[in-house]
Design a protein around this motif. Structure first.
Motif, PDB file in Angstrom:
ATOM      1  N   GLN A 308       0.833  -1.205   0.000  1.00  0.00           N
ATOM      2  CA  GLN A 308       0.000   0.000   0.000  1.00  0.00           C
ATOM      3  C   GLN A 308       0.871   1.259   0.000  1.00  0.00           C
ATOM      4  O   GLN A 308       0.551   2.247  -0.667  1.00  0.00           O
ATOM      5  CB  GLN A 308      -0.903   0.006   1.233  1.00  0.00           C
ATOM      6  CG  GLN A 308      -1.808   1.200   1.347  1.00  0.00           C
ATOM      7  CD  GLN A 308      -3.182   0.986   0.745  1.00  0.00           C
ATOM      8  OE1 GLN A 308      -3.589  -0.158   0.538  1.00  0.00           O
ATOM      9  NE2 GLN A 308      -3.864   2.050   0.429  1.00  0.00           N
ATOM     10  N   LEU A 309       1.969   1.227   0.752  1.00  0.00           N
ATOM     11  CA  LEU A 309       2.892   2.359   0.758  1.00  0.00           C
ATOM     12  C   LEU A 309       3.493   2.570  -0.628  1.00  0.00           C
ATOM     13  O   LEU A 309       3.583   3.704  -1.121  1.00  0.00           O
ATOM     14  CB  LEU A 309       4.017   2.125   1.781  1.00  0.00           C
ATOM     15  CG  LEU A 309       3.655   2.286   3.257  1.00  0.00           C
ATOM     16  CD1 LEU A 309       4.770   1.719   4.139  1.00  0.00           C
ATOM     17  CD2 LEU A 309       3.399   3.753   3.603  1.00  0.00           C
ATOM     18  N   MET A 310       3.918   1.484  -1.267  1.00  0.00           N
ATOM     19  CA  MET A 310       4.524   1.575  -2.598  1.00  0.00           C
ATOM     20  C   MET A 310       3.527   2.138  -3.606  1.00  0.00           C
ATOM     21  O   MET A 310       3.886   2.934  -4.482  1.00  0.00           O
ATOM     22  CB  MET A 310       4.994   0.194  -3.050  1.00  0.00           C
ATOM     23  CG  MET A 310       6.098  -0.407  -2.197  1.00  0.00           C
ATOM     24  SD  MET A 310       7.694   0.383  -2.453  1.00  0.00           S
ATOM     25  CE  MET A 310       8.161  -0.325  -4.007  1.00  0.00           C
ATOM     26  N   GLU A 311       2.275   1.746  -3.474  1.00  0.00           N
ATOM     27  CA  GLU A 311       1.248   2.251  -4.391  1.00  0.00           C
ATOM     28  C   GLU A 311       1.048   3.748  -4.190  1.00  0.00           C
ATOM     29  O   GLU A 311       0.945   4.508  -5.153  1.00  0.00           O
ATOM     30  CB  GLU A 311      -0.066   1.507  -4.142  1.00  0.00           C
ATOM     31  CG  GLU A 311      -1.260   2.063  -4.910  1.00  0.00           C
ATOM     32  CD  GLU A 311      -1.058   2.108  -6.426  1.00  0.00           C
ATOM     33  OE1 GLU A 311      -1.600   3.033  -7.072  1.00  0.00           O
ATOM     34  OE2 GLU A 311      -0.343   1.237  -6.963  1.00  0.00           O
ATOM     35  N   GLU A 312       0.991   4.192  -2.937  1.00  0.00           N
ATOM     36  CA  GLU A 312       0.800   5.616  -2.654  1.00  0.00           C
ATOM     37  C   GLU A 312       1.982   6.432  -3.165  1.00  0.00           C
ATOM     38  O   GLU A 312       1.805   7.480  -3.806  1.00  0.00           O
ATOM     39  CB  GLU A 312       0.626   5.829  -1.155  1.00  0.00           C
ATOM     40  CG  GLU A 312       0.413   7.284  -0.763  1.00  0.00           C
ATOM     41  CD  GLU A 312      -0.005   7.438   0.686  1.00  0.00           C
ATOM     42  OE1 GLU A 312      -1.223   7.503   0.953  1.00  0.00           O
ATOM     43  OE2 GLU A 312       0.881   7.481   1.557  1.00  0.00           O
ATOM     44  N   HIS A 313       3.189   5.957  -2.915  1.00  0.00           N
ATOM     45  CA  HIS A 313       4.379   6.681  -3.365  1.00  0.00           C
ATOM     46  C   HIS A 313       4.506   6.641  -4.886  1.00  0.00           C
ATOM     47  O   HIS A 313       4.940   7.615  -5.515  1.00  0.00           O
ATOM     48  CB  HIS A 313       5.631   6.084  -2.719  1.00  0.00           C
ATOM     49  CG  HIS A 313       5.628   6.180  -1.224  1.00  0.00           C
ATOM     50  ND1 HIS A 313       6.491   5.473  -0.414  1.00  0.00           N
ATOM     51  CD2 HIS A 313       4.837   6.901  -0.380  1.00  0.00           C
ATOM     52  CE1 HIS A 313       6.250   5.759   0.854  1.00  0.00           C
ATOM     53  NE2 HIS A 313       5.241   6.612   0.894  1.00  0.00           N
ATOM     54  N   GLY A 314       4.127   5.507  -5.472  1.00  0.00           N
ATOM     55  CA  GLY A 314       4.177   5.392  -6.936  1.00  0.00           C
ATOM     56  C   GLY A 314       3.236   6.369  -7.610  1.00  0.00           C
ATOM     57  O   GLY A 314       3.552   6.924  -8.675  1.00  0.00           O
ATOM     58  N   GLN A 315       2.087   6.608  -6.994  1.00  0.00           N
ATOM     59  CA  GLN A 315       1.130   7.561  -7.551  1.00  0.00           C
ATOM     60  C   GLN A 315       1.712   8.971  -7.572  1.00  0.00           C
ATOM     61  O   GLN A 315       1.498   9.730  -8.519  1.00  0.00           O
ATOM     62  CB  GLN A 315      -0.164   7.542  -6.724  1.00  0.00           C
ATOM     63  CG  GLN A 315      -1.299   8.370  -7.299  1.00  0.00           C
ATOM     64  CD  GLN A 315      -1.722   7.894  -8.680  1.00  0.00           C
ATOM     65  OE1 GLN A 315      -1.908   6.692  -8.899  1.00  0.00           O
ATOM     66  NE2 GLN A 315      -1.845   8.813  -9.623  1.00  0.00           N
ATOM     67  N   ILE A 316       2.473   9.305  -6.552  1.00  0.00           N
ATOM     68  CA  ILE A 316       3.131  10.618  -6.511  1.00  0.00           C
ATOM     69  C   ILE A 316       4.093  10.745  -7.679  1.00  0.00           C
ATOM     70  O   ILE A 316       4.117  11.767  -8.382  1.00  0.00           O
ATOM     71  CB  ILE A 316       3.869  10.811  -5.168  1.00  0.00           C
ATOM     72  CG1 ILE A 316       2.850  10.991  -4.032  1.00  0.00           C
ATOM     73  CG2 ILE A 316       4.817  12.013  -5.228  1.00  0.00           C
ATOM     74  CD1 ILE A 316       3.463  11.025  -2.656  1.00  0.00           C
ATOM     75  N   ARG A 317       4.890   9.703  -7.913  1.00  0.00           N
ATOM     76  CA  ARG A 317       5.873   9.764  -9.008  1.00  0.00           C
ATOM     77  C   ARG A 317       5.196   9.817 -10.372  1.00  0.00           C
ATOM     78  O   ARG A 317       5.655  10.499 -11.276  1.00  0.00           O
ATOM     79  CB  ARG A 317       6.818   8.555  -8.922  1.00  0.00           C
ATOM     80  CG  ARG A 317       7.722   8.582  -7.699  1.00  0.00           C
ATOM     81  CD  ARG A 317       8.830   7.563  -7.802  1.00  0.00           C
ATOM     82  NE  ARG A 317       8.349   6.191  -7.819  1.00  0.00           N
ATOM     83  CZ  ARG A 317       8.041   5.490  -6.740  1.00  0.00           C
ATOM     84  NH1 ARG A 317       8.151   6.042  -5.545  1.00  0.00           N
ATOM     85  NH2 ARG A 317       7.628   4.237  -6.835  1.00  0.00           N
TER      86      ARG A 317
END
Length: 483
Positions: A308-317
């Protein structure tokens, strides 16, 4: 004759001691005191309170007495009569009555260690002034304006260095990263100067939560020496900066402090400034490095949280034009799940074992009377780990914070204190943790190789290092590629 006098003297002594013990165990009160035990005279129940125990769960000292006496009970620690509350409603009431019925309190030894003129030693107008001044230096507006980008830069730099080493003690590495940043930001220290200053702080920390026995060879004595040496360094920096004629392109914290000290209408003196800086640096690096360590301890077994963290951070990128740009304030505020993870970490961490207030006048609470002069202790862990407030309270579950307030204290969440004394560094700590998580998961592969040994005594003690292996990676369209 002499036998009779001797027996009479012994009798008087026995009666006197018995009377003293009786008065200790049955303190005077105009009403009914909460139930509990005062323990031995002077010593009270200090040894039980300071005994080591697992870092997980409610401390046995609190749990046993709550089970026996209820959510409000009396005891004595370090010679002080204390009432301890594990009741969220009572805790909330106490925080709301700040400066009316209760006032912030610390032990004499804690004030001696952190500074007789520092933030915790002052109350009323002086405390409000210091709090406002510190918030102007590290609060949300300052974070948004320039600290966020500086934290971003220093975090990337240190993570890169960790990866080159391949293996790190995460508590020590995080503490060094944060200490270097704040010693530089506040005092203008370069990296080597900061590391030398930290050696004095390490001696200070090792004895901060120890018994206050000032005898050579004890942890408390070493703690006092650590403070003395650290304060000397801070004062030397003050003196050097005052004598320097070097023109600075940009003001740092010391410039603002000197500006305030020179202002005749300001309450800040150099002595207050020294104590404030000493405590500010300590608080800024020690609590957050502990939180980061416990965070990785929780994350190592939770691929669902990591995903879930990776998905949230990936959305930012994915929303960026410049993939390598520093994190903006808008992006930070969009990291809602990251902040849920941070809240869940500090809920379980319970870094502060107790929040203390002194009773200003007799207070009636739920049928009991707490006399003026007694100490009132709010126990955060008993609330944070209460199954009636949090389902499966010992489980690391960031999703429990969905639709909850993430940036303030409440009746059931007081990791950053409560009332007028809410931690001035709360926002700063959350930013640091969020930035750290973002870059760790974005640019590095890591795994825990030594789970460490963490206990409470009553504060957190890292007896054995939690070590991680870490290597740098590159990502292309959020897919991992070996660097």
């Amino acid at each position: 004759m002499w036998n009779i006098i001797g027996l009479w003297a012994v009798g008087v002594i026995v009666i006197g001691i018995s009377h003293w013990v009786y008065k200790w165990k049955n303190p005077k009160c105009r009403g009914i005191l909460p139930p509990g035990s005062m323990g031995l005279p002077i010593i009270g129940e200090s040894f039980q309170y300071f005994s080591s125990h697992s870092y997980q769960g409610i401390p046995p000292f609190i749990a046993k007495r709550t089970a026996r006496y209820g959510t409000l009970f009396k005891t004595s620690v370090l010679g002080q009569p204390v009432v301890i509350s594990t009741d969220p409603e009572i805790n909330h009431y106490v925080f709301q009555q700040e400066e009316k019925l209760f006032r912030c309190w610390y032990t004499k030894s804690a004030i001696e260690l952190t500074g007789m003129q520092g933030l915790i030693a002052n109350d009323g107008v002086v405390h409000k002034y210091l709090r406002s001044f510190i918030l102007s230096l590290i609060g949300p507006e300052r974070l948004k304006r320039d600290l966020l980008s500086e934290i971003d830069l220093v975090t990337r730099k240190h993570l890169h260095c960790w990866a080159r080493r391949g293996e790190v003690d995460i508590k020590e590495a995080a503490a060094i990263m944060l200490f270097i940043f704040f010693a530089g930001k506040i005092l203008g220290c370069d990296e080597q100067e900061a590391l030398e200053l930290r050696e004095h702080y390490k001696a200070f920390y090792n004895g901060f939560l120890s018994f206050p026995i000032n005898v050579p060879g004890t942890a408390f004595h070493a703690c006092l020496q650590g403070r003395k040496n650290a304060v000397k360094v801070i004062k030397d920096i003050f003196k050097k900066r005052k004598l320097s004629k070097e023109k600075r392109d940009e003001k740092d914290f010391l410039d603002y402090l000197f500006q305030e000290v020179d202002n005749d209408e300001a309450l800040l003196t150099e002595a207050i400034a020294v104590d404030a800086i000493f405590l500010l640096i300590f608080a800024a690096y020690e609590t957050t490095s502990s939180s980061i360590t416990l965070l990785l301890k929780h994350l190592k077994d939770r691929p669902d949280v990591l995903g879930q963290l990776m998905e949230e951070h990936g959305q930012i990128r994915r929303n960026r034009v410049d993939k390598d740009a520093p994190i903006s304030w808008v992006e930070y505020k969009s990291m809602t799940f990251t902040q849920m993870v941070t809240n869940e970490t500090v809920r379980l961490a319970n870094i502060v074992p107790g929040i203390f207030r002194i009773v200003l006048k007799d207070v009636d609470i739920k049928g009991y009377t707490i006399p003026a002069g007694w100490i009132f202790m709010v126990c955060p862990s008993s609330v944070h780990l209460d199954p009636t407030k949090y389902a499966s309270p010992l489980t690391f579950n960031p999703w429990r914070w969905k639709d909850e307030e993430l940036h303030s204290a409440s009746k059931k969440f007081m990791a950053f204190g409560g009332g007028m004394r809410l931690c001035v560094g709360a926002d700063l700590s959350k930013v640091q943790t969020s930035i750290f998580l973002y870059y760790l998961l974005k640019n590095y592969s890591w795994n825990v190789i030594n789970d460490g040994n963490i206990i409470r005594q009553p504060g957190l003690i890292f007896k054995k290092a939690l070590r991680i292996q870490i290597r740098e990676i590159q990502r292309e369209n959020d897919k991992e590629i070996i660097a």
